[in-house]
Design a protein around this motif. Structure first.
Motif, PDB file in Angstrom:
ATOM      1  N   ARG A   1      -6.252   0.103   2.642  1.00  0.00           N
ATOM      2  CA  ARG A   1      -6.157   0.295   4.086  1.00  0.00           C
ATOM      3  C   ARG A   1      -7.515   0.640   4.696  1.00  0.00           C
ATOM      4  O   ARG A   1      -7.847   0.155   5.777  1.00  0.00           O
ATOM      5  CB  ARG A   1      -5.144   1.400   4.405  1.00  0.00           C
ATOM      6  CG  ARG A   1      -3.707   0.939   4.242  1.00  0.00           C
ATOM      7  CD  ARG A   1      -2.734   2.091   4.404  1.00  0.00           C
ATOM      8  NE  ARG A   1      -1.373   1.553   4.452  1.00  0.00           N
ATOM      9  CZ  ARG A   1      -0.547   1.714   5.477  1.00  0.00           C
ATOM     10  NH1 ARG A   1      -0.919   2.376   6.544  1.00  0.00           N
ATOM     11  NH2 ARG A   1       0.665   1.199   5.439  1.00  0.00           N
TER      12      ARG A   1
ATOM     13  N   GLU B   1      -4.413   6.634  10.039  1.00  0.00           N
ATOM     14  CA  GLU B   1      -3.063   6.651   9.496  1.00  0.00           C
ATOM     15  C   GLU B   1      -2.234   7.664  10.290  1.00  0.00           C
ATOM     16  O   GLU B   1      -2.607   8.819  10.441  1.00  0.00           O
ATOM     17  CB  GLU B   1      -3.090   7.047   8.013  1.00  0.00           C
ATOM     18  CG  GLU B   1      -3.911   6.119   7.155  1.00  0.00           C
ATOM     19  CD  GLU B   1      -3.466   4.672   7.237  1.00  0.00           C
ATOM     20  OE1 GLU B   1      -2.344   4.421   7.700  1.00  0.00           O
ATOM     21  OE2 GLU B   1      -4.228   3.797   6.863  1.00  0.00           O
TER      22      GLU B   1
ATOM     23  N   THR C   1       0.819  -1.213   0.000  1.00  0.00           N
ATOM     24  CA  THR C   1       0.000   0.000   0.000  1.00  0.00           C
ATOM     25  C   THR C   1       0.856   1.269   0.000  1.00  0.00           C
ATOM     26  O   THR C   1       0.309   2.370  -0.064  1.00  0.00           O
ATOM     27  CB  THR C   1      -0.911   0.043   1.248  1.00  0.00           C
ATOM     28  OG1 THR C   1      -0.098   0.051   2.429  1.00  0.00           O
ATOM     29  CG2 THR C   1      -1.854  -1.148   1.279  1.00  0.00           C
TER      30      THR C   1
END
Length: 203
Positions: free
Chosen positions: A91, A192, A62
């Motif tokens: 994700r 994130e 990713t």
């Protein structure tokens, strides 16, 4: 037969089933990754498994190939800078975790268990030792994941992993599995560059 042996049998059978049923999804995601950026399809990273043994976890890639290695996403100064367009989708939906079915098939992981720490996340490994959470199989999802995922700090993650280690059994595994599905659908708890750090106590 102990529950861990039953758990392994379930993991083995379900991993075979998952690889067969999800093969069309694998193909679609492989094509998407290759069209998006140059680099390998899979991302391999050294992690800590049961009894602190090391293995290489598999994920769909990713992030860009020049991303700093062995650095948790939340420790990067600007995580979004390194995540690819396809990676953001993978994700958000947790589809990047699908290749871990191979880790389950090989016996390196379970479906449910503490998320495997990076080999150099010594603070998390040490905290888990306090609760014997390093003595059980690691998993794709677990008790800590359905109770906060990336927002939890390391001490709290370790405590929850320890709680799971004490209660490990069919019903808590089933609860983790079902709640994980709902969490994925709602895209809850995915941050994130979020927390998950060691909180230093004032002396």
């Amino acid at each position: 037969m102990s529950y861990l042996k039953i758990k392994r049998l379930f993991d083995f059978l379900l991993s075979i089933f998952g690889l067969v049923v999800l093969s069309p999804v694998f193909i679609i995601l492989i094509v998407a990754i290759k069209l998006d950026t140059k680099g390998p399809i899979l991302f391999k990273q050294k992690r800590v498994g049961i009894n602190k043994t090391h293995f290489y976890i598999l994920k769909f890639r990713t992030m860009r190939i020049d991303t700093p290695k062995d650095t948790p996403t939340h420790l990067l100064s600007n995580p979004d800078k390194w995540i690819t367009r396809t990676g953001k989708f993978l994700r958000k939906t947790s589809l990047d975790e699908l290749p871990q079915i191979i880790n389950i098939f090989k016996g390196e992981m379970s479906i449910v268990g503490p998320r495997p720490a990076l080999w150099n996340q010594y603070d998390l490994i040490e905290e888990r030792d306090k609760y014997k959470a390093n003595d059980i199989p690691v998993g794709i999802t677990g008790w800590a994941q359905i109770n906060g995922r990336d927002e939890l700090e390391i001490e709290e993650k370790a405590k929850l992993d320890g709680e799971y280690a004490k209660r490990i059994g069919f019903f808590i595994d089933l609860e983790c599995f079902i709640k994980t599905l709902f969490s994925i659908i709602k895209s809850e708890g995915v941050v994130e560059g979020g927390t998950g750090v060691y909180t230093k106590k004032e002396v």
